[in-house]
Scaffold this motif. Structure first.
Motif, PDB file in Angstrom:
ATOM      1  N   GLU A  60      36.609  11.124  -9.176  1.00  0.00           N
ATOM      2  CA  GLU A  60      35.306  11.672  -9.562  1.00  0.00           C
ATOM      3  C   GLU A  60      35.433  13.131  -9.963  1.00  0.00           C
ATOM      4  O   GLU A  60      34.791  13.591 -10.916  1.00  0.00           O
ATOM      5  CB  GLU A  60      34.289  11.528  -8.425  1.00  0.00           C
ATOM      6  CG  GLU A  60      33.890  10.101  -8.115  1.00  0.00           C
ATOM      7  CD  GLU A  60      33.171   9.413  -9.271  1.00  0.00           C
ATOM      8  OE1 GLU A  60      32.771  10.100 -10.226  1.00  0.00           O
ATOM      9  OE2 GLU A  60      33.023   8.177  -9.219  1.00  0.00           O
ATOM     10  N   PHE A  61      36.270  13.868  -9.231  1.00  0.00           N
ATOM     11  CA  PHE A  61      36.447  15.283  -9.542  1.00  0.00           C
ATOM     12  C   PHE A  61      37.063  15.458 -10.938  1.00  0.00           C
ATOM     13  O   PHE A  61      36.583  16.239 -11.754  1.00  0.00           O
ATOM     14  CB  PHE A  61      37.338  15.943  -8.489  1.00  0.00           C
ATOM     15  CG  PHE A  61      37.673  17.366  -8.808  1.00  0.00           C
ATOM     16  CD1 PHE A  61      36.752  18.375  -8.568  1.00  0.00           C
ATOM     17  CD2 PHE A  61      38.899  17.699  -9.372  1.00  0.00           C
ATOM     18  CE1 PHE A  61      37.045  19.690  -8.885  1.00  0.00           C
ATOM     19  CE2 PHE A  61      39.197  19.018  -9.685  1.00  0.00           C
ATOM     20  CZ  PHE A  61      38.271  20.011  -9.445  1.00  0.00           C
ATOM     21  N   ARG A  63      37.147  13.336 -13.416  1.00  0.00           N
ATOM     22  CA  ARG A  63      36.308  12.855 -14.514  1.00  0.00           C
ATOM     23  C   ARG A  63      35.091  13.734 -14.712  1.00  0.00           C
ATOM     24  O   ARG A  63      34.604  13.893 -15.818  1.00  0.00           O
ATOM     25  CB  ARG A  63      35.856  11.415 -14.239  1.00  0.00           C
ATOM     26  CG  ARG A  63      37.009  10.433 -14.222  1.00  0.00           C
ATOM     27  CD  ARG A  63      36.554   9.048 -14.528  1.00  0.00           C
ATOM     28  NE  ARG A  63      35.443   8.624 -13.694  1.00  0.00           N
ATOM     29  CZ  ARG A  63      34.844   7.471 -13.817  1.00  0.00           C
ATOM     30  NH1 ARG A  63      35.251   6.624 -14.745  1.00  0.00           N
ATOM     31  NH2 ARG A  63      33.857   7.134 -13.021  1.00  0.00           N
ATOM     32  N   GLY A  64      34.597  14.306 -13.595  1.00  0.00           N
ATOM     33  CA  GLY A  64      33.340  15.043 -13.652  1.00  0.00           C
ATOM     34  C   GLY A  64      33.452  16.434 -14.241  1.00  0.00           C
ATOM     35  O   GLY A  64      32.496  16.974 -14.774  1.00  0.00           O
ATOM     36  N   THR A  65      34.641  17.058 -14.110  1.00  0.00           N
ATOM     37  CA  THR A  65      34.812  18.382 -14.699  1.00  0.00           C
ATOM     38  C   THR A  65      35.431  18.175 -16.075  1.00  0.00           C
ATOM     39  O   THR A  65      36.485  17.582 -16.202  1.00  0.00           O
ATOM     40  CB  THR A  65      35.729  19.246 -13.836  1.00  0.00           C
ATOM     41  OG1 THR A  65      36.925  18.516 -13.576  1.00  0.00           O
ATOM     42  CG2 THR A  65      35.093  19.584 -12.512  1.00  0.00           C
ATOM     43  N   SER A  66      34.769  18.684 -17.072  1.00  0.00           N
ATOM     44  CA  SER A  66      35.161  18.445 -18.463  1.00  0.00           C
ATOM     45  C   SER A  66      36.635  18.756 -18.748  1.00  0.00           C
ATOM     46  O   SER A  66      37.205  19.713 -18.230  1.00  0.00           O
ATOM     47  CB  SER A  66      34.265  19.320 -19.338  1.00  0.00           C
ATOM     48  OG  SER A  66      34.828  19.556 -20.575  1.00  0.00           O
ATOM     49  N   LEU A  67      37.253  17.911 -19.581  1.00  0.00           N
ATOM     50  CA  LEU A  67      38.648  18.129 -19.991  1.00  0.00           C
ATOM     51  C   LEU A  67      38.849  19.517 -20.584  1.00  0.00           C
ATOM     52  O   LEU A  67      39.820  20.211 -20.299  1.00  0.00           O
ATOM     53  CB  LEU A  67      39.054  17.062 -21.024  1.00  0.00           C
ATOM     54  CG  LEU A  67      40.397  17.281 -21.722  1.00  0.00           C
ATOM     55  CD1 LEU A  67      41.544  17.188 -20.743  1.00  0.00           C
ATOM     56  CD2 LEU A  67      40.587  16.291 -22.858  1.00  0.00           C
ATOM     57  N   VAL A  69      37.205  22.211 -19.977  1.00  0.00           N
ATOM     58  CA  VAL A  69      37.199  23.224 -18.931  1.00  0.00           C
ATOM     59  C   VAL A  69      38.499  23.175 -18.142  1.00  0.00           C
ATOM     60  O   VAL A  69      39.073  24.206 -17.787  1.00  0.00           O
ATOM     61  CB  VAL A  69      35.988  23.025 -17.991  1.00  0.00           C
ATOM     62  CG1 VAL A  69      36.007  24.049 -16.872  1.00  0.00           C
ATOM     63  CG2 VAL A  69      34.690  23.125 -18.760  1.00  0.00           C
TER      64      VAL A  69
ATOM     65  N   LYS B 153      30.062  16.275 -21.344  1.00  0.00           N
ATOM     66  CA  LYS B 153      31.301  16.969 -20.997  1.00  0.00           C
ATOM     67  C   LYS B 153      32.098  17.389 -22.226  1.00  0.00           C
ATOM     68  O   LYS B 153      33.074  18.121 -22.114  1.00  0.00           O
ATOM     69  CB  LYS B 153      32.141  16.072 -20.080  1.00  0.00           C
ATOM     70  CG  LYS B 153      31.564  16.036 -18.674  1.00  0.00           C
ATOM     71  CD  LYS B 153      32.331  15.132 -17.760  1.00  0.00           C
ATOM     72  CE  LYS B 153      32.172  13.690 -18.172  1.00  0.00           C
ATOM     73  NZ  LYS B 153      32.708  12.753 -17.158  1.00  0.00           N
ATOM     74  N   PHE B 191      29.599  21.473 -14.257  1.00  0.00           N
ATOM     75  CA  PHE B 191      29.814  20.169 -14.900  1.00  0.00           C
ATOM     76  C   PHE B 191      29.865  19.057 -13.861  1.00  0.00           C
ATOM     77  O   PHE B 191      29.249  18.009 -14.012  1.00  0.00           O
ATOM     78  CB  PHE B 191      31.116  20.174 -15.705  1.00  0.00           C
ATOM     79  CG  PHE B 191      30.906  20.563 -17.138  1.00  0.00           C
ATOM     80  CD1 PHE B 191      30.127  19.779 -17.975  1.00  0.00           C
ATOM     81  CD2 PHE B 191      31.484  21.707 -17.650  1.00  0.00           C
ATOM     82  CE1 PHE B 191      29.918  20.137 -19.295  1.00  0.00           C
ATOM     83  CE2 PHE B 191      31.279  22.074 -18.966  1.00  0.00           C
ATOM     84  CZ  PHE B 191      30.495  21.288 -19.790  1.00  0.00           C
ATOM     85  N   LEU B 192      30.607  19.306 -12.788  1.00  0.00           N
ATOM     86  CA  LEU B 192      30.762  18.282 -11.754  1.00  0.00           C
ATOM     87  C   LEU B 192      29.426  17.988 -11.085  1.00  0.00           C
ATOM     88  O   LEU B 192      29.036  16.833 -10.924  1.00  0.00           O
ATOM     89  CB  LEU B 192      31.789  18.759 -10.720  1.00  0.00           C
ATOM     90  CG  LEU B 192      32.183  17.745  -9.666  1.00  0.00           C
ATOM     91  CD1 LEU B 192      32.860  16.549 -10.319  1.00  0.00           C
ATOM     92  CD2 LEU B 192      33.112  18.367  -8.636  1.00  0.00           C
ATOM     93  N   SER B 195      27.204  16.056 -13.627  1.00  0.00           N
ATOM     94  CA  SER B 195      27.588  14.747 -14.152  1.00  0.00           C
ATOM     95  C   SER B 195      27.821  13.713 -13.050  1.00  0.00           C
ATOM     96  O   SER B 195      27.623  12.526 -13.272  1.00  0.00           O
ATOM     97  CB  SER B 195      28.826  14.862 -15.041  1.00  0.00           C
ATOM     98  OG  SER B 195      29.953  15.165 -14.269  1.00  0.00           O
ATOM     99  N   TRP B 196      28.214  14.183 -11.862  1.00  0.00           N
ATOM    100  CA  TRP B 196      28.512  13.197 -10.822  1.00  0.00           C
ATOM    101  C   TRP B 196      27.273  12.425 -10.364  1.00  0.00           C
ATOM    102  O   TRP B 196      27.269  11.188 -10.375  1.00  0.00           O
ATOM    103  CB  TRP B 196      29.230  13.861  -9.643  1.00  0.00           C
ATOM    104  CG  TRP B 196      29.698  12.897  -8.626  1.00  0.00           C
ATOM    105  CD1 TRP B 196      30.497  11.806  -8.841  1.00  0.00           C
ATOM    106  CD2 TRP B 196      29.357  12.899  -7.239  1.00  0.00           C
ATOM    107  NE1 TRP B 196      30.687  11.134  -7.671  1.00  0.00           N
ATOM    108  CE2 TRP B 196      30.007  11.783  -6.673  1.00  0.00           C
ATOM    109  CE3 TRP B 196      28.587  13.737  -6.434  1.00  0.00           C
ATOM    110  CZ2 TRP B 196      29.885  11.489  -5.320  1.00  0.00           C
ATOM    111  CZ3 TRP B 196      28.483  13.436  -5.087  1.00  0.00           C
ATOM    112  CH2 TRP B 196      29.124  12.322  -4.544  1.00  0.00           C
ATOM    113  N   SER B 199      26.245  10.008 -12.998  1.00  0.00           N
ATOM    114  CA  SER B 199      27.078   8.808 -13.117  1.00  0.00           C
ATOM    115  C   SER B 199      26.768   7.821 -11.988  1.00  0.00           C
ATOM    116  O   SER B 199      26.833   6.619 -12.176  1.00  0.00           O
ATOM    117  CB  SER B 199      28.561   9.181 -13.155  1.00  0.00           C
ATOM    118  OG  SER B 199      29.017   9.532 -11.881  1.00  0.00           O
TER     119      SER B 199
END
Lengths: 225, 211
Positions: A60-61, A63-67, A69, B153, B191-192, B195-196, B199
């Protein structure tokens, strides 16, 4: 146009080098992503709550923080903590971790899709967990993983121009040099898009071939046995 | 090392960029939802000389990097402000993903529905608007949600055409205050945090619509 073509002729070697850098980043990123995907995907199926929960949190971490970034963090922020990585290494690591997290879901899903009776039969035959995974479950899960992995691979290829933003002389960077030298903007960008399109098509065709072979080996594709 | 004062100074800057990021996501996704449906319908139009070129163009856009598309549009399409241009390019790029999603959703509507429409001799417009699309869209809602999160994202890509979204703000702050660690970490956290939960929401919707 004539200027563009003569400049293009002169910068072909540089563009070729850029293409190699792009392919290298794609291949290395995919290799790291594959490792991460299997490690996290298998951990997500662990019977231990700590392992399972940990894998879930990492996925989740990542995937959740943008590539975008993540890459910039590795390139700009990490040196402030005293670790400096080569720009290319930043890219490979960011691609590998990010797409690996997406791949972990693919691995987990594909393994879950293998009928439970297969595992039960393997247990009945006295196979240990490692052997069961290697000889029974993974060979059947493998063909299911290839189509989503193909999509991820092409996504990864399409993310590699990010490297040009962190000083790596990849394909996008080199063609941009050509554009700056000639002012032939439309032609340079069209060329660039076409090259990426061709590479994506080749990668896609390669993965389709892998899928056909994997299915034929299992005897689930037409004619094989 | 982590500097709390720098982080405190960076937070409002990053959050102000977050507003632009959200705006770009909403507008870009609106473009994608509408244009994606258009592409899907054109591909199913039954007219070969429309369906084939539209399909080929969509495949081309889908398998080339959005970053390069942004660069190209930036120099080829003058006279648009950065946000409009960025939203259009990102939106159209995602439209080519969504057209596939719609297509799968339309294909998943049972054949009997089409046959019933024929039996009732409903006009074609009505068939799509009242029968097929409502069922297809319901089926693909979770996929649309996932693509919205993924677009969210990818909005930092817009910084290459000078849209002042969150990561560009973080980057500028980082370079002027030499505080990349604080500004980029905060951007990642935002972002986290955004988006978490979204999702999780999409996953619940998926479970709900599954039966």
């Amino acid at each position: 146009m004539a200027v563009f073509l003569s400049e293009l002729g002169r910068s072909l070697p540089a563009i070729g080098e850029g293409l190699l850098v792009t392919l290298e980043a794609t291949a290395l990123g995919a290799a790291v992503a594959l490792l991460v995907a299997f490690a996290l995907g298998l951990a997500a199926r662990s019977r231990l709550l700590v392992v399972r929960g940990g894998a879930r949190a990492v996925v989740e971490f990542l995937r959740g923080t943008s590539l975008y970034v993540q890459l910039f963090w590795l390139f700009f922020a990490l040196p402030m903590l005293g670790f400096r990585l080569e720009p290319m290494a930043c890219g490979v690591l960011a691609f590998g971790l990010n797409y690996g997290a997406y791949g972990a879901e693919v691995v987990r899903g594909a393994i879950a899709a293998v009928p439970a009776a297969q595992t039960e039969a393997a247990i009945a035959l006295g196979m240990g967990p490692g052997l069961r995974l290697r000889r029974i479950v993974l060979p059947q899960a493998y063909p299911l993983m290839i189509p989503p992995f193909k999509n991820l691979l092409i996504q990864l290829l399409k993310a590699t121009p990010l490297l040009s933003l962190v000083t790596v002389a990849d394909l996008t960077f080199q063609v941009d040099q050509l554009r700056a030298a000639t002012g032939g903007t439309a032609a340079a960008h069209l060329l660039l898009l076409l090259v990426y399109f061709a590479v994506a098509a080749l990668l896609g065709a390669g993965m389709n071939a892998l899928e056909r072979r994997a299915k034929a080996r299992l005897g689930t594709a037409g004619g094989g046995a | 090392m982590w500097d709390m004062d720098a982080a405190r100074a960076a937070l409002p800057v990053v959050l102000s960029g977050f507003g632009v990021t959200l705006l770009a996501t909403v507008l870009g996704f609106a473009v994608a939802v509408v244009a994606g449906l258009g592409v899907a319908l054109l591909q199913r139009s039954g007219v070969r000389w429309i369906a084939l070129p539209v399909g080929a163009l969509a495949a081309f856009v889908r398998s080339t990097p959005v970053l390069v598309q942004l660069f190209a549009a930036w120099v080829l399409v003058p006279g648009l402000d950065a946000l409009t241009l960025g939203v259009l390019v990102l939106g159209l790029h995602y439209a080519t993903y969504l057209s596939e999603v719609y297509r799968a959703g339309i294909d998943a509507v049972p054949k009997g529905q089409w046959e019933a429409c024929t039996a009732l001799s409903l006009p074609r417009r009505r068939v799509w608007r009242a029968v097929i699309l409502p069922q297809a869209v319901r089926k693909v809602l979770p996929s649309l949600g996932n693509y919205a999160i993924s677009m969210f994202k990818e909005t930092p890509f817009l910084s290459v055409v000078t849209v002042d979204e969150m990561v560009r703000e973080a980057s500028t702050f980082g370079s002027t205050h030499f505080a990349y660690l604080e500004s980029f970490t905060l951007a990642a956290a935002v972002f986290l945090l955004a988006s978490w939960p979204t999702s999780l929401l999409v996953r619940r919707m998926e479970a709900r619509l599954a039966h």
